[in-house]
Design an enzyme around this catalytic site. Structure first.
Site, short mmCIF file in Angstrom:
data_model
loop_
_atom_site.label_atom_id
_atom_site.label_comp_id
_atom_site.label_asym_id
_atom_site.label_seq_id
_atom_site.Cartn_x
_atom_site.Cartn_y
_atom_site.Cartn_z
CG ASP A 409 -49.43 106.33 69.17
OD1 ASP A 409 -48.69 106.63 67.81
OD2 ASP A 409 -49.97 106.10 69.37
CD GLU A 412 -47.99 110.15 63.40
OE1 GLU A 412 -48.77 110.98 64.01
OE2 GLU A 412 -46.71 109.27 63.77
CG ASP A 486 -52.35 102.02 63.85
OD1 ASP A 486 -51.20 102.06 65.23
OD2 ASP A 486 -52.89 103.48 64.06
C1 GLC Z 1 -52.36 104.24 67.19
C2 GLC Z 1 -51.41 103.80 67.43
C3 GLC Z 1 -52.13 102.87 68.57
C4 GLC Z 1 -52.33 103.18 69.85
C5 GLC Z 1 -53.18 103.64 69.56
C6 GLC Z 1 -54.44 103.77 70.11
O1 GLC Z 1 -53.14 104.24 66.60
O2 GLC Z 1 -50.31 103.96 66.75
O3 GLC Z 1 -50.34 102.04 68.52
O4 GLC Z 1 -53.06 101.64 70.34
O5 GLC Z 1 -53.48 105.12 68.67
O6 GLC Z 1 -53.39 105.13 71.31
#
Ligand code: GLC
Length: 814
Positions: A409, A412, A486
């Site tokens: 995650d 980017e 998200d």
């Molecule tokens: C980001 C991710 C989400 C995750 C959060 C905390 O917002 O897109 O899926 O739960 O980070 O790690």
């Protein structure tokens, strides 16, 4: 100081002179052209040089360069190419130069370098009318577009399926909100556009991981493709069949490997399940409540102050024990791993990264430090192979515990600052070919997932890894599944997940899905039901939600919701042989698992922008309810005859019907003249079935022949690469008086868990009186009979049970 009294007063930025259009240039006339090697030609033109090369008979690559020497290196998005055209001939006239392969030709005009790609009869399918640039390095190509053109692809974008009238940027961005039609960039950047006109397609792939723009809005006769840094290096991929364009694009950028079966089960996530006990309790609840589930995710709270490759010892005192208990229940863990490494000289990973010079830096030598979850953090320079290997090795921390999947995650990379990412002047060492972050931004996430995938692959002793990523670039399908970030618990976001994932599929990425139920905001029972009904037919199937939102585990809204959710998750597991087959197909041809109708019905004008319903594979229509308190919807059935999956009622295609869909029903239809395998109910992907493959035959009720190619392997290891798999071709010849089913193993290298087949001929037009060589038995219990046949007159279903023979066989029904 008053700068007006210094030379700053005449700073170029203060000029009031028009700058737009000044210093604009185009390629100009061809001064000279010559062959560089068998498939590469060089055109030296007035203002720039162009390399035109063929990657295969059907793919031409065009690269602009402003220096004398050029290189045909690509980004890692493109696979090293093994293919090359059979034969390339050149034909020159006073006006033009034509390069011709066995399937297409490229015509370049000499006086102004326009480039046209044509079929062998000289019908153009792509015309590049002009290429211009300014002195800042941005190059724009003007490509012909007329009123009949439609556009697909471009990866993960908001809005509808057809991208005509849209303009998008490619710049991987952490967009918590808003995911609305006018947002130009989200987490993934796939600079691959499909142009589609009157049933014919071609693809344009711009291999540039900096910021690029695709504009199908601003001009009437052209769409433009623009880069802002790096090179204008693009590929024209011939069709005209849309499926061929997707296949050829994935020849170029690669395909996914066959996923582990557990990764295509149902997954449950939450930001965050806060403790070992909570995770175990959750797993037990799934088993107690008989809701299938394969994976539970650990979001950032499992870590010690968000330090990657650690566990918080209070919340998770014994992760090894937890893993053991989960595995005994048939459950797996997928932990989140973000790229930001906490700046903390006592933390091993940070120390190693600094001491080995593995983190991204400014050219002057300062580390780039940016705030993310752990506070100030450093970021590994994944463009350097050595750094990738280091990161890969670190995953032993997880794999030693039996973890086989990792969730990438914030890659980017997301940084909590104004620009939302790393400073553009950070440099990447890039294996000796140093570039700025601005030039390579869109590659960062993919290189992280590549390192992760390669590490897991090495460490898992032949078992298949699973990587999930938020960010990516063309080629990400080789390493990871993609979830769409998200979203919110909005009905609009549920609906938008369809075109988003359909276009991701057309962009070479088959393994995708949204957070089911919605991540942020608060879901309702109604929305969770409808979203799960739809979501179990998405390739990637995970329920995930944010801190402080209402709980959205399947049982959070009472028994009615729980029961319906269970029914649909159950269905995904029963359809596992078919789902797995679709993934296998994706790994071989690049065809997506969930498909827009335009892929299968390119000549149907009703489907050009149809994206509130989709195809699961080629023959099953999924038509979700996408509004609250709604029990009806219009469904478009394309040509053919369609079986209502639930009632068996037959519908003529080529019409819109009004489907009745009370909360427990999501409209689904199966094409007459198709086969679809199912298996007995399991609670997780690797749980043993009853050993009987159900083969549902959706008859045409008259003359027809159709088939299915079934792939089977162990679902877990790479043994299939050594031939340990089966491919069996199953064919049905149907007539008004009977049917013949035949099957034949094209490859038999694996002992199938399905030792029996139960063929269910649905709604045959005739009442069978004999099945050659088999005895008539009762419909009750036929599943467990060794062989035999039964007829259910009410349902008009003929059941035939037998043990398939490796030599193949025939079942004749009269
Ligand atoms: C980001 C991710 C989400 C995750 C959060 C905390 O917002 O897109 O899926 O739960 O980070 O790690």
């Amino acid at each position: 100081m008053n700068l007006d009294s210094t030379s700053a007063a005449i700073h170029p930025d203060k000029t009031k002179m028009a700058t737009v259009g000044t210093n604009m240039r185009n390629i100009g006339y061809v001064r000279e052209f010559r062959k560089v090697s068998d498939y590469v030609y060089r055109f030296d033109c007035l203002n720039a040089n162009v390399a035109v090369s063929f990657v295969s008979d059907d793919i031409v690559r065009i690269k602009l360069f402003f220096v004398a020497e050029f290189s045909l290196d690509t980004t890692v998005g493109v696979l090293p190419q093994r293919t090359s055209p059979q034969e390339l001939t050149v034909h020159e006239t006073d006006a033009a130069i034509t390069l011709r392969t066995s399937t297409m030709q490229v015509v370049i005009t000499k006086d102004n370098f326009t480039l046209q790609a044509e079929d062998l009869d000289g019908n153009p399918f792509y015309t590049q009318n002009n290429v211009i640039w300014d002195n800042k390095g941005g190059v724009t190509t003007f490509n012909h577009m007329d009123s009949a053109a439609h556009f697909y692809g471009l990866g993960e974008k908001t809005s509808f399926l057809d991208k005509r009238g849209e303009r998008y940027e490619m710049w991987n961005t952490d967009v918590f909100a808003p995911h609305v039609p006018e947002i130009e960039a989200l987490y993934e950047s796939i600079p691959f556009l499909i142009h589609f006109k009157n049933g014919s397609a071609y693809g344009l792939f711009l291999d540039n991981p900096g910021k690029t723009t695709f504009d199908m809005r601003t001009m009437t006769d052209y769409y433009t493709v623009q880069n802002s840094t790096g090179e204008m290096d693009y590929y024209i991929i011939k069709g005209p069949v849309l499926k061929d364009v997707v296949k050829r694009y994935t020849d170029l950028t690669g395909r996914m490997t066959v996923p582990p079966k557990w990764s295509i089960g149902y997954h449950q996530s939450r930001y965050s399940y806060m403790s070992q006990e909570e995770v175990l309790e959750l797993a037990r609840s799934f088993r107690d409540k008989n809701i299938p589930c394969d994976v539970i995710y650990l979001d950032i709270h499992y870590m010690d102050e968000y330090r990657v490759f650690t566990f918080d010892k209070t919340r998770f005192p014994n992760p090894m024990e937890m893993m053991k208990e989960l595995r005994a229940m048939g459950m797996r863990i997928v932990p989140i791993v973000d790229p930001g490494v906490k700046q903390d000289p006592r933390y091993e990973i940070y120390k190693e990264g600094v001491l080995n010079d593995f983190f991204c830096k400014k050219i002057e030598g300062d580390l780039f430090i940016g705030p993310v979850w752990p506070g100030d953090s450093a970021f590994p320079d994944f463009t350097e192979d050595e750094v990738g290997r280091w990161w890969a090795d670190k995953h032993r921390f997880y794999t030693d515990m039996g973890i086989q999947g990792v969730w990438n995650d914030m890659n980017e990379p997301a940084v909590f600052n104004e620009s939302k990412t790393m400073d553009l002047d950070v440099i990447h060492r890039n294996n000796g070919n140093m570039k700025t972050h601005e030039e390579l931004h869109n590659l960062y996430g993919m290189l992280m997932s590549k390192a992760t995938y390669e590490g897991l692959r090495e460490q898992l002793n032949g078992e298949r890894p699973f990587v999930l990523t938020r960010a990516g670039y063309s080629g990400i399908q080789r390493y990871a599944a993609v979830w769409t970030g998200d979203n919110r618990s909005f009905w609009e976001h549920m609906a938008m997940a369809m075109p988003m994932c359909l276009n991701l599929g057309l962009s070479g990425i088959p393994f995708t899905g949204p957070d089911i139920g919605g991540f942020a905001h608060h879901t309702t029972g109604d929305l969770l039901v409808r979203w799960t009904q739809m979501g179990v037919f998405f390739p990637y199937c995970r329920n995930h939600s944010v801190l402080d939102s209402v709980r959205q585990e399947p049982w959070s809204f009472g028994p009615e919701v729980e029961n319906i959710v269970r029914e649909y998750v159950n269905l995904r597991y029963r359809l596992m042989p078919h789902l797995y087959n679709l993934f296998f197909e994706a790994s071989v041809t690049g065809m997506p698992v969930m498909r827009p109708f335009v892929l299968e019905y390119p000549n149907d004008p009703n489907v050009l922008n149809l994206c509130d319903q989709f195809l699961f594979g080629s023959d099953m229509i999924i038509a979700p309810i996408i509004r609250p308190d709604t029990a009806h919807r219009s469904v478009y059935l394309p040509e053919g005859v369609w079986h209502d999956y639930w009632t068996g009622r037959l519908y003529e295609g080529g019409q819109h019907i009004l489907a009745h869909a009370p909360l427990h029903v999501m409209p689904m239809y199966v094409k007459a003249g198709s086969l679809m395998p199912e298996q007995s109910q399991t609670h997780y992907a690797e749980e043993a079935t009853d050993g009987v493959l159900r083969l549902n035959v959706y008859g045409v009720g008259g003359d027809g022949s159709y088939g299915y190619e079934l792939y089977e392997d162990d679902g877990a290891t790479f043994a299939y690469e050594q031939g340990k798999y089966n491919v069996v071709s199953i064919g049905v010849e149907e007539s008004a008086a009977g049917a013949v089913l035949s099957y034949e193993y094209a490859h038999k290298g694996y002992e199938s868990e399905h030792s029996g087949w139960l063929v269910n001929f649905k709604f045959a037009a005739f009442e069978p009186s004999d099945v050659a060589g088999l005895n008539r038995v009762g419909a009750e219990g036929i599943v467990h009979a060794e062989s035999g046949w039964a007829y259910d007159a009410d349902k008009r279903e003929l059941l035939v049970k037998f043990a398939p023979s490796s030599a193949g066989g025939t079942i004749t029904i009269s």
